[in-house]
Design an enzyme around this catalytic site. Sequence first.
Site, PDB file in Angstrom:
ATOM      1  N   TYR A 245       0.843  -1.205   0.000  1.00 45.23           N
ATOM      2  CA  TYR A 245       0.000   0.000   0.000  1.00 45.23           C
ATOM      3  C   TYR A 245       0.874   1.250   0.000  1.00 45.23           C
ATOM      4  O   TYR A 245       0.626   2.208   0.737  1.00 45.23           O
ATOM      5  CB  TYR A 245      -0.959   0.004   1.204  1.00 45.23           C
ATOM      6  CG  TYR A 245      -1.737  -1.278   1.373  1.00 45.23           C
ATOM      7  CD1 TYR A 245      -2.528  -1.763   0.319  1.00 45.23           C
ATOM      8  CD2 TYR A 245      -1.687  -2.007   2.551  1.00 45.23           C
ATOM      9  CE1 TYR A 245      -3.236  -2.959   0.455  1.00 45.23           C
ATOM     10  CE2 TYR A 245      -2.388  -3.187   2.699  1.00 45.23           C
ATOM     11  CZ  TYR A 245      -3.155  -3.657   1.657  1.00 45.23           C
ATOM     12  OH  TYR A 245      -3.846  -4.833   1.801  1.00 45.23           O
TER      13      TYR A 245
ATOM     14  N   LYS B 124      19.743  -8.443  23.070  1.00 43.33           N
ATOM     15  CA  LYS B 124      18.628  -7.578  23.476  1.00 43.33           C
ATOM     16  C   LYS B 124      17.427  -8.505  23.638  1.00 43.33           C
ATOM     17  O   LYS B 124      16.320  -8.216  23.175  1.00 43.33           O
ATOM     18  CB  LYS B 124      18.391  -6.492  22.403  1.00 43.33           C
ATOM     19  CG  LYS B 124      17.401  -5.402  22.796  1.00 43.33           C
ATOM     20  CD  LYS B 124      17.826  -4.512  23.947  1.00 43.33           C
ATOM     21  CE  LYS B 124      16.640  -3.742  24.490  1.00 43.33           C
ATOM     22  NZ  LYS B 124      17.007  -2.888  25.669  1.00 43.33           N
TER      23      LYS B 124
ATOM     24  N   ASP C 170      22.117  -2.002  24.902  1.00 36.58           N
ATOM     25  CA  ASP C 170      22.076  -0.618  25.400  1.00 36.58           C
ATOM     26  C   ASP C 170      23.143  -0.408  26.484  1.00 36.58           C
ATOM     27  O   ASP C 170      23.881   0.583  26.478  1.00 36.58           O
ATOM     28  CB  ASP C 170      20.666  -0.212  25.882  1.00 36.58           C
ATOM     29  CG  ASP C 170      19.945  -1.281  26.686  1.00 36.58           C
ATOM     30  OD1 ASP C 170      20.503  -2.394  26.853  1.00 36.58           O
ATOM     31  OD2 ASP C 170      18.824  -1.029  27.160  1.00 36.58           O
TER      32      ASP C 170
ATOM     33  N   ASP D 208      27.523  -3.755  13.622  1.00 34.26           N
ATOM     34  CA  ASP D 208      27.780  -2.583  12.785  1.00 34.26           C
ATOM     35  C   ASP D 208      27.856  -1.324  13.645  1.00 34.26           C
ATOM     36  O   ASP D 208      28.818  -0.553  13.583  1.00 34.26           O
ATOM     37  CB  ASP D 208      26.675  -2.432  11.735  1.00 34.26           C
ATOM     38  CG  ASP D 208      26.821  -1.125  10.969  1.00 34.26           C
ATOM     39  OD1 ASP D 208      27.920  -0.879  10.447  1.00 34.26           O
ATOM     40  OD2 ASP D 208      25.854  -0.335  10.922  1.00 34.26           O
TER      41      ASP D 208
ATOM     42  N   ASP E  14      31.457   1.287  14.968  1.00 35.30           N
ATOM     43  CA  ASP E  14      31.771   2.713  14.783  1.00 35.30           C
ATOM     44  C   ASP E  14      32.131   3.297  16.150  1.00 35.30           C
ATOM     45  O   ASP E  14      33.009   4.165  16.263  1.00 35.30           O
ATOM     46  CB  ASP E  14      30.591   3.488  14.170  1.00 35.30           C
ATOM     47  CG  ASP E  14      30.734   3.667  12.653  1.00 35.30           C
ATOM     48  OD1 ASP E  14      31.291   2.762  12.002  1.00 35.30           O
ATOM     49  OD2 ASP E  14      30.285   4.707  12.113  1.00 35.30           O
TER      50      ASP E  14
HETATM   51  C1  IPM Z   1      29.770  -1.269   7.327  1.00 36.03           C
HETATM   52  C2  IPM Z   1      28.724  -0.416   6.651  1.00 36.03           C
HETATM   53  C3  IPM Z   1      27.677  -1.293   5.986  1.00 36.03           C
HETATM   54  C4  IPM Z   1      27.064  -2.196   7.038  1.00 36.03           C
HETATM   55  C5  IPM Z   1      26.577  -0.486   5.261  1.00 36.03           C
HETATM   56  C6  IPM Z   1      27.152   0.335   4.154  1.00 36.03           C
HETATM   57  C7  IPM Z   1      25.441  -1.354   4.785  1.00 36.03           C
HETATM   58  O1  IPM Z   1      28.156   0.467   7.548  1.00 36.03           O
HETATM   59  O2  IPM Z   1      30.408  -2.095   6.660  1.00 36.03           O
HETATM   60  O3  IPM Z   1      29.982  -1.090   8.533  1.00 36.03           O
HETATM   61  O4  IPM Z   1      26.182  -1.770   7.782  1.00 36.03           O
HETATM   62  O5  IPM Z   1      27.483  -3.342   7.113  1.00 36.03           O
HETATM   63 MN    MN Z   2      29.110   0.484   9.513  1.00 34.86          MN
END
Ligand code: IPM
Ligand code: MN
Length: 351
Positions: A145, A187, A220, A244, A248
Amino acid sequence: MATPRIAVIGGDGIGPEVIEQAIRVVDRALQKEGAALEWNRLPWGSAYYKETGRIVPEDGWDTLRQHDAILMGAVGRPDVPDTVTVHGLLLPLRRRFDLYVNLRPAYLFDGVQSPLRDKAPGSIDMLVYRENTEGEYAPLGGRLYMGTPNEIATQTSVFTRRGCQRIMRAAFVAARARRKKVTSITKSNAQQHTLGLWDEVFMETAREFPDVEAKPLLVDAAAMDFVRKPESFDVVVASNLFGDILTDLSAIVTGSVGLAASANINPERAYPSMFEPVHGSAPDIAGQGIANPLAATLSAKLMLDHLGFDQAAAALQKAVGKVLKEGQTRTPDLGGRSSTLQMATAVAAAL
Ligand code: IPM
Ligand code: MN
Ligand code: NAD
């Protein structure tokens, strides 16, 4: 040993910039032990897509299979949808070649400033084992939809017993050679089905490794502890999405995403494994020659480990450590003014 053949996909943005420098540094490291790699540069990426309408040629996957490993920069460009780049190349590659181990080390090098106060060199030293073929990234679901007030969207996570088991075993095996601790990110207090299975398999797998401490931690709380006490982590095992996001975070607490390496591994070696930095194509700094090439270089170092070039890999790691410690050459992400080329040149010189 026959000269290994490496498929090189620089990709988009800073991808080709950092990969070319990583190649230069690896060539130097190998040269010192009388070895070499054959680099096969493939022009795939957003520019190739704009020209040909495909991001990977029709026989692209067969081409990749004829290599011993793949070295990749990053894909993604503001004017090309992620459905083309990420869903046409990166994620299918991880799945098709069953690269179920996404290994992402995070180490606080001497000479690198952590944004966290009073962290000694080496005090943050973790290996994240991210599940790389299923979980929240399974391309299962759809929209219905569309464009109406009744629109619905689903995306179904897929957790299999086998999928959990194999990434967890890899994590425990790695922990055995380190500080003997595995933290499983979960989680299951909210997602009782999928992560309930994850937790059960974790406790079962832990019993196979009685010499390794096994600790479940809610994601978390883990996000907090990656900042509050990152030194408490040794090996971390996490699902695709959690892995992921947390990597970071582990990258920035160890100074910069410009230093964060990753390996996408098929441990059975049924397919070529793929090595790429954790970071993306960084459109905001692309073309300026200021991206840090060390994440790509350290990813190539993981490739040398995988291919059995132990000496060159160790030399490369040491050279990167030396340059960072001396602190003369630093790209802007590390607080300096050096270029991509200068950074790689310093590592090559240290070799
Ligand atoms: C990573 C990137 C990828 C992921 C994205 C681009 C889909 O963020 O390799 O960390 O999430 O795996
Ligand atoms: Mn990533
Ligand atoms: P990004 O990692 O590209 O950039 C995030 C921030 O980190 C930016 O400020 C960037 O300048 C900085 N940065 C990244 N790498 C750096 C380096 N080597 N040296 C110095 N600074 C660096 O993440 P994003 O901006 O969210 O994503 C950009 C594009 O890349 C998107 O299309 C995304 O889908 C894609 N992406 C691809 C991969 C991959 O191919 N493996 C990984 C992550 C993101």
